[in-house]
Design a protein around this motif. Structure first.
Motif, PDB file in Angstrom:
ATOM      1  N   GLU A  30      46.869  75.172  34.758  1.00  0.00           N
ATOM      2  CA  GLU A  30      47.454  76.245  35.570  1.00  0.00           C
ATOM      3  C   GLU A  30      46.774  76.326  36.934  1.00  0.00           C
ATOM      4  OE1 GLU A  30      47.063  79.692  33.100  1.00  0.00           O
ATOM      5  OE2 GLU A  30      48.719  79.092  31.787  1.00  0.00           O
ATOM      6  N   ASN A  31      45.445  76.199  36.947  1.00  0.00           N
ATOM      7  CA  ASN A  31      44.714  76.223  38.219  1.00  0.00           C
ATOM      8  C   ASN A  31      45.071  75.028  39.090  1.00  0.00           C
ATOM      9  OD1 ASN A  31      43.423  78.647  37.816  1.00  0.00           O
ATOM     10  ND2 ASN A  31      41.564  77.736  36.992  1.00  0.00           N
ATOM     11  N   LEU A  32      45.236  73.872  38.469  1.00  0.00           N
ATOM     12  CA  LEU A  32      45.615  72.693  39.238  1.00  0.00           C
ATOM     13  C   LEU A  32      46.973  72.877  39.902  1.00  0.00           C
ATOM     14  CD1 LEU A  32      44.379  69.800  36.940  1.00  0.00           C
ATOM     15  CD2 LEU A  32      43.648  70.239  39.292  1.00  0.00           C
ATOM     16  N   TYR A  33      47.935  73.458  39.188  1.00  0.00           N
ATOM     17  CA  TYR A  33      49.250  73.707  39.784  1.00  0.00           C
ATOM     18  C   TYR A  33      49.121  74.619  41.006  1.00  0.00           C
ATOM     19  CZ  TYR A  33      52.122  71.414  36.224  1.00  0.00           C
ATOM     20  OH  TYR A  33      52.735  70.487  35.417  1.00  0.00           O
ATOM     21  N   LYS A  34      48.297  75.649  40.906  1.00  0.00           N
ATOM     22  CA  LYS A  34      48.093  76.560  42.042  1.00  0.00           C
ATOM     23  C   LYS A  34      47.428  75.839  43.211  1.00  0.00           C
ATOM     24  CE  LYS A  34      47.710  80.650  39.136  1.00  0.00           C
ATOM     25  NZ  LYS A  34      46.788  81.657  38.589  1.00  0.00           N
ATOM     26  N   GLU A  35      46.424  75.036  42.915  1.00  0.00           N
ATOM     27  CA  GLU A  35      45.729  74.296  43.969  1.00  0.00           C
ATOM     28  C   GLU A  35      46.652  73.267  44.618  1.00  0.00           C
ATOM     29  OE1 GLU A  35      41.788  72.806  42.922  1.00  0.00           O
ATOM     30  OE2 GLU A  35      41.629  74.373  41.407  1.00  0.00           O
ATOM     31  N   ALA A  39      47.662  73.015  48.518  1.00  0.00           N
ATOM     32  CA  ALA A  39      47.505  71.782  49.289  1.00  0.00           C
ATOM     33  C   ALA A  39      48.828  71.402  49.959  1.00  0.00           C
ATOM     34  CB  ALA A  39      47.010  70.649  48.393  1.00  0.00           C
ATOM     35  N   LEU A  40      49.925  71.582  49.249  1.00  0.00           N
ATOM     36  CA  LEU A  40      51.239  71.295  49.835  1.00  0.00           C
ATOM     37  C   LEU A  40      51.523  72.225  51.006  1.00  0.00           C
ATOM     38  CD1 LEU A  40      53.536  70.664  46.739  1.00  0.00           C
ATOM     39  CD2 LEU A  40      53.071  69.077  48.601  1.00  0.00           C
ATOM     40  N   ALA A  41      51.227  73.505  50.824  1.00  0.00           N
ATOM     41  CA  ALA A  41      51.482  74.487  51.877  1.00  0.00           C
ATOM     42  C   ALA A  41      50.669  74.183  53.134  1.00  0.00           C
ATOM     43  CB  ALA A  41      51.173  75.893  51.373  1.00  0.00           C
ATOM     44  N   LYS A  42      49.465  73.664  52.948  1.00  0.00           N
ATOM     45  CA  LYS A  42      48.590  73.343  54.085  1.00  0.00           C
ATOM     46  C   LYS A  42      48.884  71.954  54.660  1.00  0.00           C
ATOM     47  CE  LYS A  42      44.491  75.896  52.580  1.00  0.00           C
ATOM     48  NZ  LYS A  42      43.095  75.726  52.143  1.00  0.00           N
ATOM     49  N   GLY A  43      49.624  71.157  53.920  1.00  0.00           N
ATOM     50  CA  GLY A  43      49.855  69.779  54.339  1.00  0.00           C
ATOM     51  C   GLY A  43      48.624  68.903  54.155  1.00  0.00           C
ATOM     52  N   ASP A  44      47.803  69.273  53.166  1.00  0.00           N
ATOM     53  CA  ASP A  44      46.545  68.564  52.895  1.00  0.00           C
ATOM     54  C   ASP A  44      46.804  67.428  51.900  1.00  0.00           C
ATOM     55  OD1 ASP A  44      43.997  67.738  52.262  1.00  0.00           O
ATOM     56  OD2 ASP A  44      43.247  69.738  51.763  1.00  0.00           O
ATOM     57  N   GLN A  45      47.174  66.277  52.440  1.00  0.00           N
ATOM     58  CA  GLN A  45      47.546  65.152  51.583  1.00  0.00           C
ATOM     59  C   GLN A  45      46.402  64.647  50.712  1.00  0.00           C
ATOM     60  OE1 GLN A  45      49.167  61.746  53.588  1.00  0.00           O
ATOM     61  NE2 GLN A  45      49.817  60.782  51.680  1.00  0.00           N
ATOM     62  N   LEU A  49      46.782  64.568  46.665  1.00  0.00           N
ATOM     63  CA  LEU A  49      46.713  63.339  45.867  1.00  0.00           C
ATOM     64  C   LEU A  49      45.620  63.415  44.809  1.00  0.00           C
ATOM     65  CD1 LEU A  49      47.279  60.686  48.672  1.00  0.00           C
ATOM     66  CD2 LEU A  49      48.902  61.433  46.908  1.00  0.00           C
ATOM     67  N   ALA A  50      44.466  63.964  45.172  1.00  0.00           N
ATOM     68  CA  ALA A  50      43.368  64.082  44.210  1.00  0.00           C
ATOM     69  C   ALA A  50      43.739  65.047  43.079  1.00  0.00           C
ATOM     70  CB  ALA A  50      42.103  64.562  44.914  1.00  0.00           C
ATOM     71  N   LEU A  51      44.345  66.169  43.433  1.00  0.00           N
ATOM     72  CA  LEU A  51      44.705  67.172  42.425  1.00  0.00           C
ATOM     73  C   LEU A  51      45.805  66.672  41.492  1.00  0.00           C
ATOM     74  CD1 LEU A  51      44.614  70.245  44.805  1.00  0.00           C
ATOM     75  CD2 LEU A  51      43.060  69.850  42.875  1.00  0.00           C
ATOM     76  N   THR A  52      46.808  66.008  42.045  1.00  0.00           N
ATOM     77  CA  THR A  52      47.876  65.501  41.187  1.00  0.00           C
ATOM     78  C   THR A  52      47.362  64.390  40.277  1.00  0.00           C
ATOM     79  OG1 THR A  52      48.665  64.044  42.960  1.00  0.00           O
ATOM     80  CG2 THR A  52      49.800  66.162  42.685  1.00  0.00           C
ATOM     81  N   SER A  53      46.422  63.613  40.786  1.00  0.00           N
ATOM     82  CA  SER A  53      45.805  62.577  39.937  1.00  0.00           C
ATOM     83  C   SER A  53      45.047  63.224  38.773  1.00  0.00           C
ATOM     84  CB  SER A  53      44.861  61.728  40.784  1.00  0.00           C
ATOM     85  OG  SER A  53      44.223  60.771  39.992  1.00  0.00           O
TER      86      SER A  53
END
Length: 62
Positions: A30-35, A39-45, A49-53
């Motif tokens: 759940e925390n990963l989905y929020k993070e 990251a998407l909202a900030k455009g922090d690629q 990528l690290a979080l989705t991995s």
């Protein structure tokens, strides 16, 4: 009768540990989905990528 109680206690402890592990995993997911959303909202690629991995790894283990 003593062996039976030890076996039941061991099984209950194992079951409790399994439930605890599942709760921790769900909380992290759940925390990963929020993070990931942040990251998407900030455009922090790189973070995205690290979080989705990490999310994919967590889901593959569960």
């Amino acid at each position: 009768m003593g062996k039976m109680n030890v076996s039941n206690d061991a099984l209950l402890a194992l079951f409790a540990e399994m439930i605890w592990d599942q709760a921790i995993r769900k909380h992290r997911e759940e925390n990963l989905y929020k993070e990931i959303d942040r990251a998407l909202a900030k455009g922090d690629q790189p973070s995205f990528l690290a979080l989705t991995s990490e999310l994919r790894l967590l889901q593959s283990l569960g």
